[in-house]
Enzyme design. Structure first.
Site, PDB file in Angstrom:
ATOM      1  CG  HIS A   1      -3.015   9.781   0.463  1.00  0.00           C
ATOM      2  ND1 HIS A   1      -3.760  10.541   1.346  1.00  0.00           N
ATOM      3  CD2 HIS A   1      -3.699   8.627   0.298  1.00  0.00           C
ATOM      4  CE1 HIS A   1      -4.836   9.866   1.703  1.00  0.00           C
ATOM      5  NE2 HIS A   1      -4.829   8.703   1.085  1.00  0.00           N
TER       6      HIS A   1
ATOM      7  CG  HIS B   1      -1.874   1.090   1.330  1.00  0.00           C
ATOM      8  ND1 HIS B   1      -2.041   1.851   2.458  1.00  0.00           N
ATOM      9  CD2 HIS B   1      -2.762   1.580   0.423  1.00  0.00           C
ATOM     10  CE1 HIS B   1      -2.986   2.744   2.245  1.00  0.00           C
ATOM     11  NE2 HIS B   1      -3.446   2.612   1.021  1.00  0.00           N
TER      12      HIS B   1
HETATM   13  O1  G3P Z   1      -6.552   2.077  -3.041  1.00  0.00           O
HETATM   14  C1  G3P Z   1      -6.844   1.690  -1.745  1.00  0.00           C
HETATM   15  C2  G3P Z   1      -6.479   2.701  -0.707  1.00  0.00           C
HETATM   16  O2  G3P Z   1      -5.241   3.272  -1.002  1.00  0.00           O
HETATM   17  C3  G3P Z   1      -7.510   3.754  -0.536  1.00  0.00           C
HETATM   18  O3  G3P Z   1      -7.253   4.619   0.513  1.00  0.00           O
HETATM   19  O4  G3P Z   1      -6.609   6.804   1.399  1.00  0.00           O
HETATM   20  O5  G3P Z   1      -4.929   4.988   1.326  1.00  0.00           O
HETATM   21  O6  G3P Z   1      -5.652   6.092  -0.765  1.00  0.00           O
HETATM   22  P1  G3P Z   1      -6.062   5.670   0.610  1.00  0.00           P
HETATM   23 MG    MG Z   2      -4.574   4.858  -2.245  1.00  0.00          MG
END
Ligand code: G3P
Ligand code: MG
Length: 250
Positions: free
Chosen positions: A52, A10
């Site tokens: 992000h 992630h």
């Molecule tokens: O793509 C899944 C996840 O990354 C969504 O949440 O806020 O970490 O981008 P975020």
């Molecule tokens: Mg994400």
């Protein structure tokens, strides 16, 4: 069948390196990952950058926003110090840098289109076009594991991505699954639903799988929870704990 990797790092390298940086990708590779999720937002001059938050203050020091800053200036900003002094001056990457690195290292990408407010369609179309242009040979090859999966919480961004490059697969990100999820997914031509593992139930998982969609979850950091949702038919998930949940996790 889910043609993509089951376990995905992630935001680049999860919590082992500053999120959405090349250092994060390196951390993932060091732990054996060849699959990554990250976020792309447009700069003021309309270039996709890997970041992000729309506003500075958390991963980028200072005040201001991505949408009000040119790409060249974003690329000179320090997106690493917030995480640790050893990552000082780790830049905000261009999306194309991530493409180059991932192609060289054979890393599969889940590209999350993360538009700043008001830039949904523009961001979706830009990400789709650049991705398609960089993966023309892989797309022609026809193996979905060889080219990226786009995803977004923004319906409008995904609709624009669909219109710009319909051949790229799309995952629809939904925090909580609404009653009309299938109608929305159908309109977008989505191949998968990406949802928050916290709100998923076995019944919802079964419904999504029975309708023929891939099912991907974010963000699973507890191995026991990972095993539980996989037993419900979830096809894959992303994790921040690349040290605890490896690419071969079952
Ligand atoms: O793509 C899944 C996840 O990354 C969504 O949440 O806020 O970490 O981008 P975020
Ligand atoms: Mg994400």
């Amino acid at each position: 069948m889910w043609p993509y990797p089951k376990i995905v790092a992630h935001r680049g390298g999860g919590t082992l390196a500053p999120e959405n940086t090349v250092a994060g990708l390196r951390a993932g590779v060091a732990y054996g990952f060849r699959a990554v999720e990250f976020d792309v937002m447009l700069s003021r001059d309309g270039i996709g950058m890997v970041v992000h938050d729309p506003a500075f203050g958390r991963t980028i020091a200072g005040q201001g926003s991505v949408a009000q800053t040119d790409a060249v200036d974003l690329a000179a900003m320090d997106a690493g110090s917030w995480f640790g002094a050893e990552f000082r001056d780790e830049p905000v990457p261009f999306f194309t840098q991530f493409i180059d690195y991932c192609k060289a290292q054979r890393i599969w990408m889940n590209v999350e289109i993360k538009p700043a407010d008001g830039f949904e369609a523009e961001t979706g179309a830009w990400v789709a076009k650049i991705t398609r242009d960089n993966y023309a040979a892989e797309l022609a090859g026809g193996d979905p594991a060889g080219y990226p999966l786009l995803s977004s919480f923004s319906f409008d961004a995904l609709a624009a991505a669909r219109d710009a490059a319909p051949e790229l697969p799309r995952g629809y990100l939904l925090d909580k699954i609404p009653a009309d999820w299938q109608a929305q997914a159908k309109q977008l031509g989505a191949v998968a639903i990406h949802t928050n593992q916290k709100h998923l139930t076995p019944a919802l998982a079964a419904q999504i799988k029975a309708a023929g969609y891939g099912l991907f979850c974010y963000t699973v950091n507890d191995p026991a929870r990972g095993r539980e949702i996989l037993s419900w038919g979830v096809d894959g998930f992303c994790t921040d704990r690349i040290d605890l949940i490896g690419p071969a996790f079952t």
